[in-house]
Motif scaffolding. Sequence first.
Motif, PDB file in Angstrom:
ATOM      1  N   VAL A 192       0.985  -1.297   0.034  1.00 22.93           N
ATOM      2  CA  VAL A 192      -0.011   0.014   0.268  1.00 22.93           C
ATOM      3  C   VAL A 192       0.845   1.207   0.154  1.00 22.93           C
ATOM      4  O   VAL A 192       0.549   2.240   0.011  1.00 22.93           O
ATOM      5  CB  VAL A 192      -0.957   0.024   1.291  1.00 22.93           C
ATOM      6  N   ALA A 193       2.272   1.057   0.140  1.00 25.07           N
ATOM      7  CA  ALA A 193       3.137   2.338  -0.008  1.00 25.07           C
ATOM      8  C   ALA A 193       3.494   2.894  -1.122  1.00 25.07           C
ATOM      9  O   ALA A 193       3.375   1.953  -2.305  1.00 25.07           O
ATOM     10  CB  ALA A 193       4.409   1.776   0.897  1.00 25.07           C
ATOM     11  N   ALA A 194       3.447   4.206  -1.485  1.00 20.73           N
ATOM     12  CA  ALA A 194       4.201   4.630  -2.781  1.00 20.73           C
ATOM     13  C   ALA A 194       5.353   4.256  -3.071  1.00 20.73           C
ATOM     14  O   ALA A 194       6.229   3.697  -2.470  1.00 20.73           O
ATOM     15  CB  ALA A 194       4.096   6.182  -2.581  1.00 20.73           C
ATOM     16  N   GLU A 195       5.710   4.208  -4.264  1.00 21.21           N
ATOM     17  CA  GLU A 195       6.919   3.593  -4.915  1.00 21.21           C
ATOM     18  C   GLU A 195       8.077   4.355  -4.678  1.00 21.21           C
ATOM     19  O   GLU A 195       9.244   3.819  -4.537  1.00 21.21           O
ATOM     20  CB  GLU A 195       6.769   3.640  -6.508  1.00 21.21           C
ATOM     21  N   ASP A 196       7.996   5.654  -3.971  1.00 23.79           N
ATOM     22  CA  ASP A 196       9.180   6.541  -3.302  1.00 23.79           C
ATOM     23  C   ASP A 196       8.961   6.673  -2.113  1.00 23.79           C
ATOM     24  O   ASP A 196       9.368   7.544  -1.318  1.00 23.79           O
ATOM     25  CB  ASP A 196       9.272   7.605  -4.207  1.00 23.79           C
ATOM     26  N   GLU A 197       8.001   5.749  -1.354  1.00 22.07           N
ATOM     27  CA  GLU A 197       7.963   5.885   0.259  1.00 22.07           C
ATOM     28  C   GLU A 197       9.360   6.042   0.831  1.00 22.07           C
ATOM     29  O   GLU A 197      10.050   5.420   0.703  1.00 22.07           O
ATOM     30  CB  GLU A 197       6.918   4.766   0.688  1.00 22.07           C
ATOM     31  N   LEU A 254      18.425   2.353  -8.969  1.00 27.48           N
ATOM     32  CA  LEU A 254      19.992   2.712  -8.393  1.00 27.48           C
ATOM     33  C   LEU A 254      20.834   3.127  -9.650  1.00 27.48           C
ATOM     34  O   LEU A 254      21.805   4.022  -9.306  1.00 27.48           O
ATOM     35  CB  LEU A 254      20.380   1.311  -7.597  1.00 27.48           C
ATOM     36  N   THR A 255      20.687   2.467 -10.589  1.00 24.03           N
ATOM     37  CA  THR A 255      21.616   2.747 -11.840  1.00 24.03           C
ATOM     38  C   THR A 255      21.230   4.031 -12.066  1.00 24.03           C
ATOM     39  O   THR A 255      22.408   5.098 -12.436  1.00 24.03           O
ATOM     40  CB  THR A 255      21.348   1.820 -12.866  1.00 24.03           C
ATOM     41  N   ASP A 256      20.364   4.566 -12.037  1.00 21.83           N
ATOM     42  CA  ASP A 256      19.706   5.767 -12.592  1.00 21.83           C
ATOM     43  C   ASP A 256      20.295   6.812 -11.700  1.00 21.83           C
ATOM     44  O   ASP A 256      20.748   8.003 -11.844  1.00 21.83           O
ATOM     45  CB  ASP A 256      18.471   6.007 -12.827  1.00 21.83           C
ATOM     46  N   PHE A 257      19.957   6.702 -10.162  1.00 21.59           N
ATOM     47  CA  PHE A 257      20.693   7.610  -9.335  1.00 21.59           C
ATOM     48  C   PHE A 257      21.952   7.849  -9.427  1.00 21.59           C
ATOM     49  O   PHE A 257      22.348   8.784  -9.257  1.00 21.59           O
ATOM     50  CB  PHE A 257      20.128   7.070  -8.127  1.00 21.59           C
ATOM     51  N   ILE A 258      22.772   6.639  -9.307  1.00 23.75           N
ATOM     52  CA  ILE A 258      24.270   6.928  -9.415  1.00 23.75           C
ATOM     53  C   ILE A 258      24.612   7.559 -10.584  1.00 23.75           C
ATOM     54  O   ILE A 258      25.621   8.442 -10.795  1.00 23.75           O
ATOM     55  CB  ILE A 258      24.885   5.376  -9.412  1.00 23.75           C
ATOM     56  N   ALA A 259      23.973   7.432 -11.968  1.00 23.20           N
ATOM     57  CA  ALA A 259      24.038   7.984 -13.173  1.00 23.20           C
ATOM     58  C   ALA A 259      23.901   9.543 -13.162  1.00 23.20           C
ATOM     59  O   ALA A 259      24.242  10.283 -14.107  1.00 23.20           O
ATOM     60  CB  ALA A 259      23.538   7.426 -14.219  1.00 23.20           C
ATOM     61  N   GLY A 260      23.106  10.028 -12.292  1.00 20.19           N
ATOM     62  CA  GLY A 260      22.718  11.489 -12.306  1.00 20.19           C
ATOM     63  C   GLY A 260      21.220  11.625 -12.685  1.00 20.19           C
ATOM     64  O   GLY A 260      20.848  12.809 -13.303  1.00 20.19           O
ATOM     65  N   ASN A 290      15.196   8.644  -6.796  1.00 21.66           N
ATOM     66  CA  ASN A 290      15.460   7.451  -7.530  1.00 21.66           C
ATOM     67  C   ASN A 290      16.046   6.612  -6.547  1.00 21.66           C
ATOM     68  O   ASN A 290      15.838   5.274  -6.416  1.00 21.66           O
ATOM     69  CB  ASN A 290      16.280   7.615  -8.707  1.00 21.66           C
ATOM     70  N   LEU A 291      16.999   7.048  -5.264  1.00 23.55           N
ATOM     71  CA  LEU A 291      17.296   6.267  -4.217  1.00 23.55           C
ATOM     72  C   LEU A 291      16.292   5.782  -3.553  1.00 23.55           C
ATOM     73  O   LEU A 291      16.317   4.541  -3.223  1.00 23.55           O
ATOM     74  CB  LEU A 291      18.472   6.928  -3.608  1.00 23.55           C
ATOM     75  N   ASP A 292      15.242   6.572  -3.078  1.00 25.58           N
ATOM     76  CA  ASP A 292      14.122   6.261  -2.771  1.00 25.58           C
ATOM     77  C   ASP A 292      13.309   5.206  -3.139  1.00 25.58           C
ATOM     78  O   ASP A 292      12.810   4.250  -2.543  1.00 25.58           O
ATOM     79  CB  ASP A 292      13.457   7.428  -2.050  1.00 25.58           C
ATOM     80  N   ARG A 293      13.163   5.143  -4.263  1.00 26.17           N
ATOM     81  CA  ARG A 293      12.430   4.304  -5.123  1.00 26.17           C
ATOM     82  C   ARG A 293      13.293   2.981  -4.795  1.00 26.17           C
ATOM     83  O   ARG A 293      12.618   2.063  -4.973  1.00 26.17           O
ATOM     84  CB  ARG A 293      12.435   4.782  -6.611  1.00 26.17           C
ATOM     85  N   CYS A 294      14.610   2.979  -5.192  1.00 31.07           N
ATOM     86  CA  CYS A 294      15.385   1.840  -5.075  1.00 31.07           C
ATOM     87  C   CYS A 294      15.217   1.101  -3.908  1.00 31.07           C
ATOM     88  O   CYS A 294      15.042  -0.069  -3.551  1.00 31.07           O
ATOM     89  CB  CYS A 294      16.894   2.014  -5.199  1.00 31.07           C
ATOM     90  N   ARG A 295      15.259   1.829  -2.717  1.00 30.81           N
ATOM     91  CA  ARG A 295      14.972   1.397  -1.404  1.00 30.81           C
ATOM     92  C   ARG A 295      13.750   0.601  -1.080  1.00 30.81           C
ATOM     93  O   ARG A 295      13.710  -0.373  -0.491  1.00 30.81           O
ATOM     94  CB  ARG A 295      15.123   2.750  -0.374  1.00 30.81           C
ATOM     95  N   CYS A 296      12.932   1.239  -1.698  1.00 28.78           N
ATOM     96  CA  CYS A 296      11.565   0.731  -1.401  1.00 28.78           C
ATOM     97  C   CYS A 296      11.408  -0.754  -2.187  1.00 28.78           C
ATOM     98  O   CYS A 296      10.608  -1.659  -1.651  1.00 28.78           O
ATOM     99  CB  CYS A 296      10.233   1.433  -2.261  1.00 28.78           C
ATOM    100  N   GLN A 297      11.701  -0.904  -3.544  1.00 31.38           N
ATOM    101  CA  GLN A 297      11.919  -2.013  -4.156  1.00 31.38           C
ATOM    102  C   GLN A 297      13.053  -3.128  -3.420  1.00 31.38           C
ATOM    103  O   GLN A 297      12.232  -4.272  -3.316  1.00 31.38           O
ATOM    104  CB  GLN A 297      12.367  -1.895  -5.692  1.00 31.38           C
TER     105      GLN A 297
END
Length: 368
Positions: free
Chosen positions: A264-269, A321-327, A339-346
Amino acid sequence: MIGDKEIRTIAGSFQAQGRCIDCMPYGHGHIHQTYLARFQTDHGVRDYILQQINSAVFRDPPAMMENILLVTSHIRQKLEAIGCQDIARQVLTVVPDATGMPYYLDERGRFWRMYVFVEDSMAVEMPQDCRQVYQAAMAFGRFDAVLADLPAARLHQTIPAFHDGRARLSQLMEVLRSDPLNRAIQAKPEIDFILGHSRILLEPSELLNAGAIRPQATHNDTKVNNVLLDRKTGQGLCVIDLDTVMEGVWLYDLGDILRTTCSVAAEDEQDLTKVQICMDRYKAAVKGFIEGSQGRIGPDQYRYISLSGQFMALIMATRFLTDFIAGDRYFKISRPSQNLDRCRCQCRLVASMLQQAEQIDAVIASAV
């Protein structure tokens, strides 16, 4: 920034009915710039969806539009064969430009496309209940079933290696080696998690190579907001965002609807304690997709259902994560570190799936 006059001129370059009177930003998509274009006709106002295609992501827009025409024509023929009376609301209608092409190329070299707006429909960013999960999942299962006899080899690869776990891992390792913005230090736990569970990313391709699962035309981006629901009945109506329809496997499509609906959480929670699997939603997604598939997924395939969710959540974690590191070059962001938050959620979602594996297996058994 595109001005009002320019965007209305672009909208007027398509064979839409009437005269364009307004264009306004529409939706929450990560990739393309989308507008609701309103046209005045003799019988009132008619709406269309106008999109500027992101050619940095989709490098060959004409090939992508060729895919979309092939897929929508195939679906339309199937609907006509069963005597469907509501075809315009159950499959997207591409509006050609003034020259008859399925896209418009403006003087700046930008690609645009237009669809007829599907009336009395709605898309939800987050499902409100299990019924919406079930309806969206059933629509995607039905979509894959309808395309089962469309030769996937006829479809262009709009994004090569889109769900190739090995390729996504290689992309992550490459950007980590260069670390252009010195961001890797911020994501060490996520890097360790993805690399520590990399085996999951390799399993679907191994199953495919072994013949345990079969390739076919699939959607490949089955987020819940890529299904339009009937505004009155709530039933799954029309599958949209067909940019990534190409050869794949059913694991991708079921897995993506699982990862986007079972929490039920958002993708970038940012509060990861909220990223929890709702077993009722998980069951609704599995049940809807399997029923929509019309027997295409047999009992011998059920053992891979839990893998589908794990795989899609982990491959999305890898991509974010790849996108976050790349900018932050691929996914749109509205705040730093999104994007890092999105990665953490996944990553959290994968961990939850693994921790509750026995319960998930029981839920799958009760759903199928």
